[in-house]
Scaffold this active site. Structure first.
Site, PDB file in Angstrom:
ATOM      1  N   THR A 184       1.335  -4.592   4.174  1.00 15.55           N
ATOM      2  CA  THR A 184       1.054  -4.964   5.565  1.00 15.55           C
ATOM      3  C   THR A 184       0.507  -6.382   5.709  1.00 15.55           C
ATOM      4  O   THR A 184       0.537  -6.946   6.800  1.00 15.55           O
ATOM      5  CB  THR A 184       0.052  -3.980   6.190  1.00 15.55           C
ATOM      6  OG1 THR A 184      -1.112  -3.940   5.364  1.00 15.55           O
ATOM      7  CG2 THR A 184       0.653  -2.594   6.309  1.00 15.55           C
ATOM      8  N   THR A 235       0.818  -1.206   0.000  1.00 16.56           N
ATOM      9  CA  THR A 235       0.000   0.000   0.000  1.00 16.56           C
ATOM     10  C   THR A 235       0.855   1.261   0.000  1.00 16.56           C
ATOM     11  O   THR A 235       0.519   2.251  -0.648  1.00 16.56           O
ATOM     12  CB  THR A 235      -0.929  -0.014   1.235  1.00 16.56           C
ATOM     13  OG1 THR A 235      -1.814  -1.119   1.093  1.00 16.56           O
ATOM     14  CG2 THR A 235      -1.729   1.255   1.363  1.00 16.56           C
TER      15      THR A 235
HETATM   16  N1  ASP Z   1      -3.176  -3.836   1.719  1.00 12.56           N
HETATM   17  C1  ASP Z   1      -1.857  -4.344   1.722  1.00 12.56           C
HETATM   18  C2  ASP Z   1      -0.867  -3.327   2.281  1.00 12.56           C
HETATM   19  O1  ASP Z   1      -1.154  -2.780   3.280  1.00 12.56           O
HETATM   20  C3  ASP Z   1      -1.427  -4.807   0.430  1.00 12.56           C
HETATM   21  C4  ASP Z   1      -0.158  -5.585   0.611  1.00 12.56           C
HETATM   22  O2  ASP Z   1      -0.018  -6.229   1.640  1.00 12.56           O
HETATM   23  O3  ASP Z   1       0.699  -5.473  -0.242  1.00 12.56           O
HETATM   24  O4  ASP Z   1       0.168  -3.025   1.788  1.00 12.56           O
END
Ligand code: ASP
Length: 334
Positions: free
Chosen positions: A99, A16
């Protein structure tokens, strides 16, 4: 920090914090644009990072973190080695990461980084293009922590939402909230605030750079699966894991640490065939104690590691050729 500014490397792996959404209100669907920034481009968007350290951007592949695993862990360990060798004055290394699997990469690196330089993972819950994105401050705080002399000897660290946490203990606990990273039972190691970094405690379990595992020599990790317990769970998944060649199975059991009855039978059968079964729980907190029943079934215990972290430790232990007694020791040390 006084005197010369600290030198910190920033490796961008995607997630993200590297994503650009359709606009400031695109808080959730930004993956659809497919637009991602590399490390140098993220730093250019947050020039304030240059106020706290001399930051060397290091491009890596830009991916969503569900796609991160063994190959990236090995590549990151080699990149850490290369950076530490090329820059003897490097204060620390920040890795930007999605994350979703951040806690797994943090723990895998905590078990395999042998360079003495502090390694700090960070990410974001809101992309840099969003209103109130946490990307800039998370990155700046991670750089501050990596630059801090106090970060040495703490193992791999995770910094988001102003909090410094230990790789072994931290978990993502909420889908969307900014305060998603938590260390159940133990809490944070310290804080990163406007005036700098404050540490209050240090992890005691073994971790980077004091680790016996050498991922650099491995081409792959042995197959280790996770069997999740739920009402009426049967032995089908466990038997499929064994048929697929699993050398280890982590049981994500009911608390305080046991699978459903039919799963238990299938896991005990697997253990009799030489598969190493490690009992963890699905609740994300607390130790699993080695009861008579678990010992009779031939299961080892994961201590207080979550199933996804127990899986990494078990795979590394099996890759190192450890037998059951060695694996039990490893789970009590790391
Ligand atoms: N939503 C996830 C993040 O916070 C996507 C990922 O893990 O790449 O980055």
């Amino acid at each position: 920090m006084s005197g010369a500014r600290a030198k910190v490397a920033f490796i961008g792996t995607g997630g993200t914090m590297s994503s650009l959404g359709a606009g400031p209100l695109d808080l959730n669907d930004y993956g659809a644009t497919g637009q991602r920034l590399h490390a140098d481009e993220i730093l250019a968007r947050f020039p304030e990072t240059a106020l706290v350290a001399d930051v060397i951007p290091v491009r890596y592949r830009n991916v969503a973190s569900p796609a991160v695993g063994f190959a990236d862990w090995k590549a990151l360990v080699l990149t850490v080695d290369r950076l530490a060798g090329a820059h003897p004055d490097l204060a620390g290394i920040v890795i930007g990461h999605g994350t979703a699997t951040l806690e797994e990469t943090a723990y895998a690196l905590n078990l395999t980084v042998k360079a003495a330089v502090p390694v700090v993972l960070t990410g974001a819950q809101r992309p840099p293009s969003a209103l109130s994105s946490d990307t800039g401050l998370n990155l700046l705080n991670a750089i501050r922590v990596a630059a801090s002399p106090e970060a040495r000897g703490m193992g791999v660290l995770v910094v988001l939402n102003d909090e410094i946490q230990a790789a072994r203990e931290v978990a993502k606990t909420s889908t969307l909230r900014l305060q998603t990273f938590r260390s159940p039972d133990f809490g944070v190691l310290g804080h990163a605030d406007g005036d700098g970094v404050a540490f209050y405690r240090r992890p005691l379990r073994r971790g980077a750079p004091d680790t016996e595992f050498d991922i650099r020599a491995l081409d792959a990790l042995p197959r280790v699966d996770i069997a999740y317990a739920h009402a009426d769970a049967d032995g089908v998944a466990v038997r499929a894991f064994v048929a697929a060649g699993a050398r280890g199975i982590v049981s994500a059991g009911f608390a305080p640490g046991f699978p459903a009855p039919e799963q238990t039978e299938a896991l005990a059968e697997a253990a009799r065939q030489g598969v190493v079964v490690v009992q963890s729980t699905r609740v994300g907190s607390g130790r699993v104690v080695r009861t008579t029943r678990l010992a009779e079934q031939g299961f080892l215990v994961a201590d207080n590691l979550t199933p996804q972290k127990a899986r990494i430790l078990l795979a590394l232990a099996l890759a190192a050729g450890a037998g059951r007694d060695e694996i039990a020791r490893i789970f009590s040390e790391y």
